[in-house]
Write a protein that holds these residues in place. Sequence first.
Motif, mmCIF file in Angstrom:
data_model
loop_
_atom_site.group_PDB
_atom_site.id
_atom_site.type_symbol
_atom_site.label_atom_id
_atom_site.label_comp_id
_atom_site.label_asym_id
_atom_site.label_seq_id
_atom_site.Cartn_x
_atom_site.Cartn_y
_atom_site.Cartn_z
ATOM 1 N N GLU A 64 -12.343 -4.050 -27.065
ATOM 2 C CA GLU A 64 -11.193 -4.753 -27.630
ATOM 3 C C GLU A 64 -10.151 -5.049 -26.557
ATOM 4 O O GLU A 64 -9.529 -6.124 -26.549
ATOM 5 N N LEU A 65 -9.951 -4.132 -25.632
ATOM 6 C CA LEU A 65 -9.020 -4.386 -24.532
ATOM 7 C C LEU A 65 -9.481 -5.574 -23.692
ATOM 8 O O LEU A 65 -8.672 -6.398 -23.269
ATOM 9 N N ARG A 66 -10.779 -5.648 -23.461
ATOM 10 C CA ARG A 66 -11.295 -6.792 -22.697
ATOM 11 C C ARG A 66 -11.109 -8.086 -23.472
ATOM 12 O O ARG A 66 -10.738 -9.123 -22.891
ATOM 13 N N ARG A 67 -11.324 -8.044 -24.778
ATOM 14 C CA ARG A 67 -11.145 -9.246 -25.593
ATOM 15 C C ARG A 67 -9.694 -9.726 -25.554
ATOM 16 O O ARG A 67 -9.423 -10.931 -25.505
ATOM 17 N N LEU A 68 -8.776 -8.765 -25.548
ATOM 18 C CA LEU A 68 -7.342 -9.096 -25.537
ATOM 19 C C LEU A 68 -6.819 -9.400 -24.136
ATOM 20 O O LEU A 68 -5.665 -9.801 -23.987
ATOM 21 N N GLY A 69 -7.628 -9.173 -23.123
ATOM 22 C CA GLY A 69 -7.176 -9.382 -21.751
ATOM 23 C C GLY A 69 -6.234 -8.305 -21.257
ATOM 24 O O GLY A 69 -5.407 -8.554 -20.372
ATOM 25 N N ARG A 70 -6.372 -7.082 -21.779
ATOM 26 C CA ARG A 70 -5.457 -5.996 -21.410
ATOM 27 C C ARG A 70 -6.151 -4.836 -20.701
ATOM 28 O O ARG A 70 -5.528 -3.800 -20.457
ATOM 29 N N ALA A 71 -7.425 -4.984 -20.374
ATOM 30 C CA ALA A 71 -8.178 -3.866 -19.805
ATOM 31 C C ALA A 71 -7.609 -3.405 -18.467
ATOM 32 O O ALA A 71 -7.717 -2.222 -18.121
ATOM 33 N N ASP A 72 -6.980 -4.315 -17.721
ATOM 34 C CA ASP A 72 -6.478 -3.949 -16.395
ATOM 35 C C ASP A 72 -5.159 -3.191 -16.459
ATOM 36 O O ASP A 72 -4.627 -2.781 -15.424
ATOM 37 N N ARG A 73 -4.610 -3.003 -17.644
ATOM 38 C CA ARG A 73 -3.390 -2.202 -17.785
ATOM 39 C C ARG A 73 -3.513 -1.223 -18.946
ATOM 40 O O ARG A 73 -2.563 -0.953 -19.675
ATOM 41 N N LYS A 74 -4.713 -0.684 -19.107
ATOM 42 C CA LYS A 74 -4.965 0.320 -20.126
ATOM 43 C C LYS A 74 -3.969 1.464 -19.993
ATOM 44 O O LYS A 74 -3.725 1.964 -18.890
ATOM 45 N N GLY A 75 -3.397 1.859 -21.106
ATOM 46 C CA GLY A 75 -2.372 2.894 -21.101
ATOM 47 C C GLY A 75 -0.982 2.359 -21.362
ATOM 48 O O GLY A 75 -0.060 3.133 -21.634
ATOM 49 N N ALA A 76 -0.794 1.038 -21.308
ATOM 50 C CA ALA A 76 0.490 0.419 -21.652
ATOM 51 C C ALA A 76 0.709 0.528 -23.167
ATOM 52 O O ALA A 76 -0.243 0.723 -23.927
ATOM 53 N N PRO A 77 1.935 0.401 -23.638
ATOM 54 C CA PRO A 77 2.201 0.579 -25.067
ATOM 55 C C PRO A 77 1.364 -0.296 -25.985
ATOM 56 O O PRO A 77 0.988 0.136 -27.088
ATOM 57 N N ASP A 78 1.064 -1.529 -25.564
ATOM 58 C CA ASP A 78 0.320 -2.427 -26.448
ATOM 59 C C ASP A 78 -1.196 -2.306 -26.288
ATOM 60 O O ASP A 78 -1.940 -3.161 -26.751
ATOM 61 N N THR A 79 -1.643 -1.225 -25.657
ATOM 62 C CA THR A 79 -3.088 -0.978 -25.574
ATOM 63 C C THR A 79 -3.505 0.167 -26.502
ATOM 64 O O THR A 79 -4.607 0.704 -26.373
ATOM 65 N N PHE A 80 -2.621 0.520 -27.428
ATOM 66 C CA PHE A 80 -2.883 1.538 -28.434
ATOM 67 C C PHE A 80 -2.748 0.938 -29.834
ATOM 68 O O PHE A 80 -2.031 -0.053 -30.030
ATOM 69 N N ASP A 81 -3.371 1.581 -30.795
ATOM 70 C CA ASP A 81 -3.170 1.245 -32.200
ATOM 71 C C ASP A 81 -1.972 2.047 -32.693
ATOM 72 O O ASP A 81 -2.105 3.099 -33.325
ATOM 73 N N SER A 82 -0.779 1.569 -32.384
ATOM 74 C CA SER A 82 0.436 2.309 -32.724
ATOM 75 C C SER A 82 0.623 2.447 -34.229
ATOM 76 O O SER A 82 1.069 3.489 -34.723
ATOM 77 N N ALA A 83 0.266 1.421 -34.983
ATOM 78 C CA ALA A 83 0.401 1.493 -36.439
ATOM 79 C C ALA A 83 -0.522 2.562 -37.017
ATOM 80 O O ALA A 83 -0.157 3.293 -37.952
ATOM 81 N N GLY A 84 -1.723 2.671 -36.452
ATOM 82 C CA GLY A 84 -2.646 3.704 -36.904
ATOM 83 C C GLY A 84 -2.118 5.099 -36.610
ATOM 84 O O GLY A 84 -2.263 6.022 -37.428
ATOM 85 N N TYR A 85 -1.515 5.262 -35.449
ATOM 86 C CA TYR A 85 -0.941 6.561 -35.088
ATOM 87 C C TYR A 85 0.200 6.925 -36.026
ATOM 88 O O TYR A 85 0.292 8.065 -36.511
ATOM 89 N N LEU A 86 1.058 5.968 -36.322
ATOM 90 C CA LEU A 86 2.155 6.211 -37.262
ATOM 91 C C LEU A 86 1.625 6.613 -38.636
ATOM 92 O O LEU A 86 2.153 7.535 -39.275
ATOM 93 N N ALA A 87 0.590 5.932 -39.090
ATOM 94 C CA ALA A 87 0.020 6.240 -40.406
ATOM 95 C C ALA A 87 -0.551 7.655 -40.426
ATOM 96 O O ALA A 87 -0.394 8.387 -41.420
#
Length: 208
Positions: A64-87
């Motif tokens: 999913e990170l590769r699909r979103l183009g975020r794999a090169d900054r894994k660990g940034a806030p938008d590379t987590f399912d924050s809504a899932g964690y809150l739930a």
Amino acid sequence: MDAQQLAGLIARARGLAVPGERRVLGIAGAPGAGKSTLAGRLAEGLDGAAVVVPMDGFHLAGAELRRLGRADRKGAPDTFDSAGYLALLARLRAPEPGVTVYAPAFDRRLEEPLAGAVPVDPEVPLVITEGNYLLHDEGPWARVRALLDEVWFLEPDHGRRVERLIGRHVRYGRERAAAERWVHRSDEANARLVAPGRARADLVVHPY
């Protein structure tokens, strides 16, 4: 962290582990600060009265990170399912009698989250959750603090933290030069985002 400091932290955590109630203790800090190590030692010291639920279990999968183009900054806030964690935090705060909640974990060897890896029995009085962004005040992360009874911020020596972080990447398969590049480009960028949360912590811990 010396034995006396650890004993004091275990005693403070024990004060949150009230039988018949459910409390959630957060441990925040920059990458490599020692959050998971401290959380594990606290749980061990509480003899079954606590369970550790890592925020890292909500990393988005590599595909999913590769699909979103975020794999090169894994660990940034938008590379987590924050809504899932809150739930999950909301569910953990209000356990249902007889219902075990299964939380995800993160496998550093695979560099992937693992669903349903951490059982949290309803009778356990204290959940210890650890991660970078528990005190982050932007986007969905800003709602995490209200779901935690207490948050500790780990603030180790900067140089030792960075060296420890590089060493961790090497242990899990990166070449030393690649590990250094990743830490200074990605992990330290995330550390700068985490730093302001220190002011919102209930306790600042200097582990070494």
